[in-house]
Design a protein around this motif. Structure first.
Motif, PDB file in Angstrom:
ATOM      1  N   LEU A  74     110.059 -34.488 -38.836  1.00  0.00           N
ATOM      2  CA  LEU A  74     110.148 -35.186 -37.702  1.00  0.00           C
ATOM      3  C   LEU A  74     111.575 -35.272 -36.882  1.00  0.00           C
ATOM      4  N   TRP A  75     111.485 -35.719 -35.493  1.00  0.00           N
ATOM      5  CA  TRP A  75     112.713 -35.446 -34.797  1.00  0.00           C
ATOM      6  C   TRP A  75     113.609 -36.602 -35.409  1.00  0.00           C
ATOM      7  N   ALA A  76     114.754 -36.555 -35.858  1.00  0.00           N
ATOM      8  CA  ALA A  76     115.675 -37.257 -36.344  1.00  0.00           C
ATOM      9  C   ALA A  76     116.217 -38.388 -35.422  1.00  0.00           C
ATOM     10  N   ASP A  77     116.231 -37.809 -34.166  1.00  0.00           N
ATOM     11  CA  ASP A  77     117.053 -38.608 -33.104  1.00  0.00           C
ATOM     12  C   ASP A  77     116.131 -39.208 -31.856  1.00  0.00           C
ATOM     13  N   LYS A  78     114.729 -39.163 -32.193  1.00  0.00           N
ATOM     14  CA  LYS A  78     113.610 -39.700 -31.449  1.00  0.00           C
ATOM     15  C   LYS A  78     113.827 -41.057 -30.696  1.00  0.00           C
ATOM     16  N   ASP A  79     114.333 -41.975 -31.555  1.00  0.00           N
ATOM     17  CA  ASP A  79     114.358 -43.384 -31.362  1.00  0.00           C
ATOM     18  C   ASP A  79     115.556 -43.469 -30.301  1.00  0.00           C
ATOM     19  N   GLU A  80     116.334 -42.829 -30.176  1.00  0.00           N
ATOM     20  CA  GLU A  80     117.704 -42.919 -29.294  1.00  0.00           C
ATOM     21  C   GLU A  80     117.357 -42.055 -27.942  1.00  0.00           C
TER      22      GLU A  80
END
Length: 175
Positions: free
Chosen positions: A110-116
Motif C-alpha cells: 500500500l502507498w504509505a503517503d496516500k493520506d497526505e
C-alpha cells in the motif's frame, strides 16, 4: 508503468526517447537515490533541487535559488532532476520535462503517503485536523511537524497532483 526496477524505468525512458526526466515524491521517499542511479544508468546529468536550497529555513519553495536552477538546466540538453514540489519549481522557471517519474513509499503493498497526498477534504481543514490528532496522540502541547516542509508538500500535492500526472511510478518498500 509502475515498477520497483530502475533498469525497467531506464529501458522505458530510452525506448520513448525522453531526455529531460523529472523525479517527484514526498520528502524522504528516496527520490535522490533513485534519480542518481537512474541518471547514471542513462548517462545523464543529475540535478538535485536540495543543492539549490538555502537550508534550515523551515520550507522549500520560498528558499530555492531559482535563477541558479534555471541557469544550470539551460546548459544541459538532457538531465534527471529530482526534488519535492518539482512541478511547481519547473513551472516557476518555465522549464518542462519530457517525463515525470513519481516515487512511492510502499508498506505491505500500500502507498504509505496516500493520506497526505490524496486529501479528499479541504486541505487547510486536513492540516488543522492533522495537527490536533498528532497533539492528542502524543500527549504533548508542542505543535507537530505539520508546518514548513510537511504542510508545503501536502498543499503542493493538492494543487499539482504529481501522483496523477506522472507517466512512471517507482515503488520502494519501506515498512
Amino acid at each position: 508503468m509502475e515498477t520497483d526496477d530502475i533498469g525497467k524505468l531506464a529501458a522505458y525512458i530510452r525506448d520513448k526517447g525522453y531526455c529531460r526526466i523529472g523525479v517527484d515524491g514526498t520528502n524522504g521517499v528516496g527520490k535522490s537515490t533513485m534519480a542518481g542511479t537512474l541518471s547514471g544508468t542513462l548517462g545523464l546529468s543529475h540535478l538535485n533541487l536540495d543543492d539549490y536550497l538555502v537550508k534550515k529555513q523551515g520550507g522549500f519553495l520560498d528558499h530555492l535559488k531559482y535563477d541558479e536552477i534555471k541557469q544550470k538546466m539551460s546548459k544541459l540538453e538532457c538531465f534527471v532532476v529530482d526534488g519535492v514540489c518539482l512541478l511547481s519549481v519547473l513551472e516557476e522557471i518555465k522549464t518542462p520535462v519530457d517525463c515525470l517519474v513519481y516515487v512511492k513509499r510502499m508498506c505491505h503493498g500500500l502507498w504509505a503517503d496516500k493520506d497526505e497526498c490524496e486529501v479528499t477534504e479541504d486541505v487547510e481543514d486536513y492540516i488543522k485536523k492533522k495537527r490536533e490528532t498528532v497533539r492528542l496522540t502524543d500527549g504533548s502541547d508542542k505543535t507537530p511537524d505539520t508546518s514548513g516542509l510537511t504542510e508545503e508538500i501536502i498543499r503542493y500535492h493538492d494543487k499539482y497532483k504529481p501522483h496523477q500526472k506522472a507517466e512512471l511510478f517507482y515503488t520502494r518498500e519501506d515498512c
